[in-house]
Design a protein around this motif. Structure first.
Motif, PDB file in Angstrom:
ATOM      1  N   UNK A   1       0.828  -1.199   0.000  1.00 62.41           N
ATOM      2  CA  UNK A   1       0.000   0.000   0.000  1.00 62.41           C
ATOM      3  C   UNK A   1       0.865   1.253   0.000  1.00 62.41           C
TER       4      UNK A   1
ATOM      5  N   UNK B   1      -7.895  -0.898  -6.812  1.00 62.78           N
ATOM      6  CA  UNK B   1      -6.580  -0.294  -6.586  1.00 62.78           C
ATOM      7  C   UNK B   1      -6.693   0.857  -5.589  1.00 62.78           C
ATOM      8  N   UNK B   2      -7.690   1.697  -5.842  1.00 64.99           N
ATOM      9  CA  UNK B   2      -7.874   2.853  -4.961  1.00 64.99           C
ATOM     10  C   UNK B   2      -8.728   2.430  -3.763  1.00 64.99           C
TER      11      UNK B   2
ATOM     12  N   UNK C   1      -3.631   0.292  -3.311  1.00 65.85           N
ATOM     13  CA  UNK C   1      -3.037  -1.037  -3.139  1.00 65.85           C
ATOM     14  C   UNK C   1      -2.525  -1.470  -4.506  1.00 65.85           C
ATOM     15  N   UNK C   2      -1.227  -1.679  -4.629  1.00 63.68           N
ATOM     16  CA  UNK C   2      -0.638  -1.990  -5.929  1.00 63.68           C
ATOM     17  C   UNK C   2       0.330  -3.161  -5.798  1.00 63.68           C
ATOM     18  N   UNK C   3       0.792  -3.629  -6.944  1.00 63.61           N
ATOM     19  CA  UNK C   3       1.691  -4.773  -6.931  1.00 63.61           C
ATOM     20  C   UNK C   3       3.152  -4.361  -6.973  1.00 63.61           C
ATOM     21  N   UNK C   4       3.434  -3.139  -7.319  1.00 65.28           N
ATOM     22  CA  UNK C   4       4.849  -2.761  -7.415  1.00 65.28           C
ATOM     23  C   UNK C   4       4.977  -1.249  -7.312  1.00 65.28           C
TER      24      UNK C   4
ATOM     25  N   UNK D   1       6.536   0.486  -9.474  1.00 70.33           N
ATOM     26  CA  UNK D   1       6.243   0.973 -10.823  1.00 70.33           C
ATOM     27  C   UNK D   1       4.766   1.298 -10.974  1.00 70.33           C
ATOM     28  N   UNK D   2       3.955   0.447 -10.407  1.00 66.96           N
ATOM     29  CA  UNK D   2       2.526   0.637 -10.591  1.00 66.96           C
ATOM     30  C   UNK D   2       2.055   1.915  -9.892  1.00 66.96           C
TER      31      UNK D   2
ATOM     32  N   UNK E   1       3.834   4.492  -9.361  1.00 65.07           N
ATOM     33  CA  UNK E   1       4.345   5.629 -10.134  1.00 65.07           C
ATOM     34  C   UNK E   1       3.465   5.893 -11.356  1.00 65.07           C
ATOM     35  N   UNK E   2       3.022   4.810 -11.982  1.00 65.09           N
ATOM     36  CA  UNK E   2       2.145   4.971 -13.139  1.00 65.09           C
ATOM     37  C   UNK E   2       0.828   5.639 -12.723  1.00 65.09           C
ATOM     38  N   UNK E   3       0.318   5.244 -11.562  1.00 69.16           N
ATOM     39  CA  UNK E   3      -0.916   5.871 -11.083  1.00 69.16           C
ATOM     40  C   UNK E   3      -0.705   7.357 -10.833  1.00 69.16           C
TER      41      UNK E   3
END
Lengths: 628, 107
Positions: B2, B36-37, B78-81, B83-84, B86-88
């Motif tokens: 998270x 995710x959010x 809540x993300x997996x990495x 990178x994810x 940062x993309x958000x």
């Protein structure tokens, strides 16, 4: 960074392309092309403003080029332009396509493991390697599984249409099942050393959310609610050394309130839609009951029992019935719960399910019956695949005082009995008695079981087998219990009349045996190919064309073999297809051509193959060709 | 894993317009549906501040002039990495325009 974009966007892209080209394999290929293009261009030129749209437009361009090439002859450009003019920034459209793609990747023509792999690949945006890691298997196994799945879909001409009203419910159920399978694989890692693989849990939650958005049905929201609430307990359900903590002992302060709230919200959405509750909604309602109770003691067990009664009516699976027994044990006392487990102990589906003895152990312990509880814990530990769970169950058993057994116990008695037998008989009886030991417990005194218990074990284990197999097991039990001085235990077990040996073909016993994968693959291959045994044993992995179901040496097979081969081959790329079980002693190294380059094991010999078949079925391998 | 994303603003940050509200609404909807959010909201610029020193607690009212940039919004994802996340954040910044986001992993 590109990976992150891909994970967020791939479902939409693959779905849109599948609608365009009508073939999920091609669609994925074009999407992958776009991904490769991104990896080439983005680092040099910088990431585009809207990476998702960039990927989509590159992939669409590839797809359109492909379609133009295919249709050049029979379509005018105007028609083509018309066909392709869906400008897809339309959210409704996207959702619809995603739903179609889900129905496709969870199609009932595919075996469940293929549905799971394909869904993670196409909708979760996971790479083959990531899926392989999540399922603790080789990358090639997953790659093959996905390739096979795409081929099966193409062969069955599965379209991209939404299912019609007559099959919609079943198809949706299949999608829900796949999502929940993925969730559980992550949440309750069935095997391996970790109790959880959180990545998969998250993937399943995302898929569930996607599905709820695309198909807002009560059961979909129900599944989402169920997963959210279960996931809310993730931190609380394992102790410091990874041991599982049962629900009623968890520290509720560590439950994730945010997830619980999301679960409640999903539940509300489901209720707003109305209709009779389905199995996921009922399970979610049970989860809600737990989540609402401020302490374990304040759990509304009566309500949970009544929800389980409804659930049992919809899905009377043994596992649901076991959970109902747990709830009854909480609502009406341990004896009532234990009574509910009695009929489950005779259920073949649960004979290897470690939670049945674990539940019984808990109930027995609450009744103050420490010794039977201890033995049930040991039985449960012996059946558990997960290392952390096994250790936990062993500790629970060790916490209870071991009663000095009166007389011989089952485990040592069986060992002593087998030691006095000749090799082949010992092996055959050993199989039967191993089942008896797991079912009754190693440390159960021989003097203890009642005839009904032995009958129950035999029925659960071998009821569905052919008469010949059944009789073999009964003979083994009779021999053992007579030796052990308790012949009365097997008095109720009667031999079944065997079909007369003439005229053949008799019942195909080999299909019923619980043989290992290698044996099953060999037997089915012999059966389906009708090829000589020696030629089949001479097959090498590199000779096989799995897609065409034939070998370069001219042996062909059909679906049963085809279903078994990928798992048999695993990650091997060459060397003998059928391997012996052990490594050869250094002094007896096999010829290079008979040695597996991956494992060092020897090619399975004709003699050994014959012997295994004879032991299992009493027939010779050449009978496989003629038997029905 | 998270992350808490904080979006910061100073006095030059333009006030949100209707377009921004619409785009933001769609983004929030999409990310919530994906799971995710987990939570998001705007923050009042000033707020309260409590300082403790031994037994003494002091409460001050905002705004706090010494801070140039203040957090005006938060999102728990809540993300997996990494990178994810940062993309958000990148997508988020594309909607709200120039400025700064702070991203902290929840431990």
């Amino acid at each position: 960074m590109i990976d992150a974009v891909w994970r967020l966007e791939s479902a939409k892209i693959v779905a849109a392309l599948t609608r365009l080209v009508g073939d999920v394999g091609l669609a994925e290929e074009f999407s992958q092309d776009a991904l490769v293009a991104a990896m080439e261009q983005w680092p040099a030129e910088g990431m585009p403003g809207n990476p998702g749209a960039w990927l989509m437009s590159v992939a669409r361009r590839r797809a359109i080029d492909h379609i133009r090439a295919e249709r050049r002859h029979d379509r005018t450009h105007e028609q083509l332009a018309h066909d392709l003019r869906h400008d897809d920034d339309d959210h409704e459209h996207d959702r619809d396509d995603t739903l179609r793609l889900m129905f496709l990747s969870c199609h009932p023509v595919l075996p469940p493991p293929a549905r799971v792999a394909l869904t993670l690949k196409l909708l979760g945006g996971l790479s083959t390697a990531e899926i392989a890691r999540a399922f603790l298997t080789g990358e090639q196994v997953i790659a093959r599984r996905i390739a096979d799945a795409k081929r099966t879909l193409a062969e069955h001409r599965v379209g991209f249409d939404l299912p019609g009203p007559d099959e919609a419910a079943d198809r949706l159920a299949s999608v829900l099942e796949v999502v929940y399978l993925i969730f559980n694989e992550g949440y309750a890692a069935a095997s391996g050393d970790d109790l959880m693989r959180p990545g998969l849990t998250l993937d399943a939650l995302r898929l569930g959310g996607m599905l709820a958005e695309a198909a807002p049905r009560p059961e979909v929201w129900g599944l989402l609610a169920l997963m959210e609430i279960q996931a809310s307990r993730a931190d609380a359900r394992t102790g410091p050394s990874g041991e599982p903590i049962p629900l009623h002992e968890q520290n509720r302060g560590r439950w994730d309130r945010l997830r619980i709230r999301r679960g409640f919200a999903a539940m509300l959405r489901a209720r707003e839609l109305g209709g009779p509750p389905g199995p996921y909604l009922l399970q979610a309602a049970i989860a809600v009951c737990h989540a609402q109770a401020p302490t374990a003691e304040e759990t509304d067990w009566d309500r949970i029992v009544s929800l389980y009664e409804l659930l049992v009516r919809l899905t009377p699976t043994p596992v649901v019935r076991l959970n109902r027994a747990v709830a009854v044990g909480m609502a009406r006392g341990p004896q009532a719960g234990l009574d509910r487990t009695d009929d489950l102990t005779a259920d073949p589906a649960l004979r290897n399910y470690h939670l049945l003895p674990a539940v019984r152990a808990d109930l027995l312990l609450r009744l103050g019956r420490a010794e039977p509880a201890r033995r049930e814990f040991l039985r449960a530990a012996a059946l558990a695949d997960n290392a952390a769970e096994r250790a936990f169950l062993e500790r629970r058993a060790a916490d209870l005082p071991a009663e000095e057994p009166t007389g011989a116990t089952l485990g040592p008695a069986v060992a002593e009995f087998l030691a006095g037998l000749a090799g082949p008989t010992a092996r055959s009886y050993g199989q039967t008695l191993k089942r008896l030991r797991t079912a009754l417990g190693e440390q159960t005194p021989v003097a203890e079981p009642a005839p009904a218990e032995v009958a129950r074990v035999a029925t659960a284990a071998w009821h569905g087998t052919a008469a010949r197999t059944w009789n073999r097991h009964v003979a083994a039990l009779r021999s053992f219990f007579t030796w052990a001085g308790r012949p009365e235990l097997v008095a109720e077990l009667t031999r079944r009349p065997e079909p007369p040996p003439e005229p053949r073909p008799a019942a195909p016993a080999w299909r019923d045996t619980e043989a290992a994968l290698r044996e099953r693959a060999l037997w089915w291959l012999l059966r389906e190919s009708a090829a000589p045994v020696t030629r089949v044993l001479a097959l090498n992995v590199e000779d096989l064309d799995l897609a065409d179901r034939r070998s370069r040496t001219g042996i062909t097979w059909r679906s049963r073999t085809a279903a078994l081969l990928p798992d048999l081959i695993g990650d091997r790329t060459r060397g003998p297809l059928f391997l012996s079980g052990r490594r050869p002693a250094p002094a007896r190294a096999p010829a290079e051509s008979d040695r597996c380059p991956h494992t060092g094991r020897r090619r399975l010999s004709y003699e050994r193959a014959e012997r295994l078949f004879k032991l299992a079925t009493g027939h010779t391998l050449s009978d496989l060709k003629s038997q029905d | 894993m998270r992350y808490l994303m904080l979006s910061l603003a100073d006095e030059n940050t333009p006030a949100p317009d209707e377009r921004l509200f619409a785009e933001m609404g769609a983004f929030i909807e999409e990310m919530s549906a994906k799971g995710i959010l987990l939570a998001t909201g705007g923050l009042e610029p000033g707020g309260l501040r409590m300082t403790s020193s031994g037994e003494e607690f002091t409460v001050t009212d905002g705004p706090f002039t010494e801070a140039k940039e203040v957090a005006v919004g938060f999102a728990l994802v809540e993300v997996r990495s990494e990178d994810e996340v940062l993309e958000l954040a990148r997508r988020f910044r594309r909607i709200v325009g120039d400025g700064v986001s702070e991203i902290r992993r929840v431990q």
